[in-house]
Design a protein around this motif. Structure first.
Motif, short mmCIF file in Angstrom:
data_model
loop_
_atom_site.label_atom_id
_atom_site.label_comp_id
_atom_site.label_asym_id
_atom_site.label_seq_id
_atom_site.Cartn_x
_atom_site.Cartn_y
_atom_site.Cartn_z
N GLY A 180 0.81 -1.21 0.00
CA GLY A 180 0.00 0.00 0.00
C GLY A 180 0.85 1.26 0.00
O GLY A 180 0.55 2.23 -0.72
N LEU A 181 1.92 1.26 0.80
CA LEU A 181 2.82 2.41 0.83
C LEU A 181 3.50 2.62 -0.51
O LEU A 181 3.63 3.76 -0.99
CB LEU A 181 3.87 2.22 1.94
N LYS A 182 3.91 1.53 -1.12
CA LYS A 182 4.56 1.63 -2.43
C LYS A 182 3.59 2.20 -3.46
O LYS A 182 3.96 3.07 -4.27
CB LYS A 182 5.05 0.24 -2.86
N ASP A 183 2.36 1.74 -3.45
CA ASP A 183 1.34 2.25 -4.37
C ASP A 183 1.10 3.75 -4.17
O ASP A 183 0.76 4.46 -5.12
CB ASP A 183 0.02 1.50 -4.18
N ALA A 184 1.27 4.22 -2.93
CA ALA A 184 1.04 5.63 -2.63
C ALA A 184 2.27 6.49 -2.92
O ALA A 184 2.23 7.71 -2.72
CB ALA A 184 0.63 5.79 -1.17
N GLY A 185 3.34 5.87 -3.37
CA GLY A 185 4.54 6.62 -3.71
C GLY A 185 5.50 6.84 -2.57
O GLY A 185 6.40 7.69 -2.66
N VAL A 186 5.36 6.07 -1.49
CA VAL A 186 6.28 6.18 -0.36
C VAL A 186 7.54 5.37 -0.65
O VAL A 186 7.46 4.24 -1.15
CB VAL A 186 5.60 5.69 0.94
N LYS A 187 8.68 5.93 -0.33
CA LYS A 187 9.95 5.24 -0.51
C LYS A 187 10.01 3.99 0.38
O LYS A 187 9.65 4.05 1.56
CB LYS A 187 11.11 6.18 -0.17
N ILE A 188 10.48 2.87 -0.18
CA ILE A 188 10.56 1.61 0.55
C ILE A 188 12.02 1.22 0.74
O ILE A 188 12.81 1.28 -0.20
CB ILE A 188 9.81 0.48 -0.18
N PHE A 189 12.37 0.81 1.93
CA PHE A 189 13.74 0.39 2.24
C PHE A 189 13.98 -1.05 1.80
O PHE A 189 13.23 -1.96 2.19
CB PHE A 189 14.01 0.52 3.73
N SER A 190 14.99 -1.27 0.99
CA SER A 190 15.43 -2.62 0.61
C SER A 190 14.24 -3.47 0.18
O SER A 190 13.45 -3.06 -0.66
CB SER A 190 16.20 -3.26 1.78
N GLY A 191 14.08 -4.65 0.78
CA GLY A 191 12.97 -5.53 0.43
C GLY A 191 11.70 -5.22 1.19
O GLY A 191 10.69 -5.93 1.04
N GLY A 192 11.75 -4.19 2.03
CA GLY A 192 10.54 -3.79 2.74
C GLY A 192 10.37 -4.41 4.12
O GLY A 192 9.33 -4.20 4.76
N SER A 193 11.37 -5.16 4.59
CA SER A 193 11.23 -5.78 5.92
C SER A 193 12.59 -5.94 6.57
O SER A 193 13.63 -5.92 5.90
CB SER A 193 10.53 -7.13 5.82
N MET A 194 12.58 -6.11 7.88
CA MET A 194 13.79 -6.36 8.66
C MET A 194 13.41 -7.25 9.83
O MET A 194 12.47 -6.94 10.57
CB MET A 194 14.39 -5.04 9.17
N ASP A 195 14.10 -8.36 10.01
CA ASP A 195 13.80 -9.29 11.10
C ASP A 195 14.06 -8.63 12.45
O ASP A 195 15.12 -8.03 12.67
CB ASP A 195 14.66 -10.55 10.99
N MET A 196 13.09 -8.77 13.35
CA MET A 196 13.26 -8.18 14.68
C MET A 196 12.36 -8.88 15.69
O MET A 196 11.18 -9.13 15.43
CB MET A 196 12.92 -6.69 14.65
N ASP A 197 12.93 -9.22 16.82
CA ASP A 197 12.20 -9.81 17.95
C ASP A 197 11.68 -8.64 18.80
O ASP A 197 12.44 -7.98 19.49
CB ASP A 197 13.16 -10.69 18.75
N LEU A 198 10.39 -8.39 18.72
CA LEU A 198 9.76 -7.28 19.41
C LEU A 198 8.80 -7.77 20.49
O LEU A 198 8.18 -8.82 20.34
CB LEU A 198 8.98 -6.40 18.44
#
Length: 429
Positions: free
Chosen positions: A367-385
């Motif tokens: 959705g962010l990409k469709d709206a023209g928002v810049k995306i970092f790398s593949g769009g995700s980062m592994d994280m234990d939250l």
């Protein structure tokens, strides 16, 4: 004990109604057993259960003196979900794990102050409030275990399967269908994992769409904005195991900051303020699209830590979106915190829900990409939250930029538009 009573009284007064509108001010990371629970009672391979905070029940154990001894250890069963396992026989920040309905423990026979039962945890002594254990396994759990698993675990698996078509485990009717618009919602101490929260006096607010309602409630969590949160610690994982990745808290941490204060943008603007601006814009767009919105925070500060926010979302929403900006200074673009591979994916409730988390994150990035928002790398980062570790609904921390990113109104509009598109993609609308 006095603080627990105050919390309970506050919870009973949780549903006070107020107007829900863009000007609303100051509203505001336990469902299935852990693998570790099976080893809490040494030598007992039958320990399995389901995961609510300490409640009241008949103990089946007695003791009349400050310290009473009986001959030999005996198996006892936990009567409620979310019962705290403590390192010492007292209330306070000494929780080292959480036990669930039907979990078995080896009681040593020692009872302290006629309240605390000493048990063995991997050969080491630990303590449980005696009113939450019994000689008899709860019938519902016994029946569920005879089928090869816990009742709640089976229910959660069924929920995941039922929602596989669109990722919405409980969206059909909406968890907040009968709750009036503008209702303020605090943490109910009977909710699963609520007992692990350290800061929970604040309130979220439920906003309902006025037209074309979809029967879906989206939790919008403006990250940070909880004064004093950095001074408190909570269990990183419900089962007391250590974090598997670093981040705000280091890898290996058994306890994590209850909630951090967030970073500051390069121009000195607090992240929490910008997170809230995005959250409000997203709320308005979701309401216009027919979604109900659970706003965790709608003011500068709400006294709800990460666990409290997550548990409220678990019980009153159909998905949970936490809005953040990353602490780097490269204007890197948006990405979501994905679920790390390995043992983390086998820990409940992550094991039952991580595929939903991933699908929600991917939908938001699309959705962010469709709206023209810049995306970092593949769009995700592994994280234990903490949020992921305690979530029993589709749940994502979305980093919509970093401290070098623009936070001008036009940029925030674009982000909110993209997130709203992502929600619609996720629910198949």
């Amino acid at each position: 004990m006095r603080s627990q009573m105050i919390w309970l009284l506050a919870a009973f007064a949780a549903l006070s109604v107020s107007a829900c509108a863009p000007s609303v001010s100051e509203a505001s990371e336990q469902t299935v057993p852990s693998a570790e629970a099976a080893t809490l009672a040494e030598g007992d391979s039958s320990a399995a259960g389901t995961a609510q905070p300490e409640g009241s029940a008949s103990a089946g154990i007695s003791g009349n003196s400050a310290v009473a001894e009986s001959a030999g250890a005996a198996v006892r069963y936990v009567l409620r979900d979310g019962v705290n396992l403590r390192s010492s026989a007292e209330d306070g920040e000494n929780v080292i794990g959480t036990l669930n309905t039907g979990d078995a423990v080896n009681a040593t026979g020692t009872i302290i102050d006629n309240r605390w039962v000493q048990v063995l945890r991997k050969g080491k002594k630990a303590y449980i409030a005696k009113e939450y254990i019994s000689e008899t396994k709860p019938e519902a759990v016994a029946a569920g275990n005879s089928a090869g698993g816990s009742g709640d675990a089976a229910e959660e698996s069924a929920k995941t399967a039922d929602g596989a078509a669109n990722g919405a485990g409980s969206a059909a009717g909406g968890k907040s269908a009968e709750i009036p618009d503008g209702t303020r919602i605090s943490l109910d101490p009977s909710w699963t994992y609520a007992g692990n929260s350290a800061i929970h006096t604040g309130e979220a607010v439920l906003c309902k769409a006025s037209a074309n309602r979809r029967g879906i409630t989206v939790c919008v969590n403006a990250g940070h904005g909880c004064s004093g949160g950095e001074s408190k610690k909570t269990l990183s994982h419900p089962d007391g195991s250590p974090k598997v990745t670093g981040g705000t808290n280091s890898a290996g941490a058994v306890k994590s900051m209850a909630i951090s204060g967030g970073m500051q943008f390069d121009d000195g603007t607090p992240e929490a303020k910008v997170n809230l601006a995005v959250a409000r814009k997203l709320r308005d767009k979701l309401l216009a699209a027919g979604y109900d919105v659970l706003m965790i925070r709608d003011g500068d500060d709400v006294q709800l830590d990460n666990i409290a926010r997550t548990v409220i979302a678990n019980n009153r929403a159909d998905c949970h979106i936490a809005i953040h900006y990353d602490s780097t200074s490269s204007d890197k673009g948006a990405f979501f915190m994905s679920v790390p591979d390995g043992s983390y994916k086998s820990m409940e409730p992550v094991a039952s829900h991580w595929k939903q988390h991933e699908k929600l994150g991917e939908s938001l990035i699309s959705g962010l990409k469709d709206a023209g928002v810049k995306i970092f790398s593949g769009g995700s980062m592994d994280m234990d939250l903490t949020q992921t570790s305690y979530s029993t609904i589709p749940s994502v921390d979305i980093e919509v930029g970093d401290k070098a990113s623009s936070h001008a109104d036009a940029s925030l509009e674009k982000i909110a538009d993209g997130l709203c598109r992502g929600v619609s993609l996720y629910f198949g609308d």
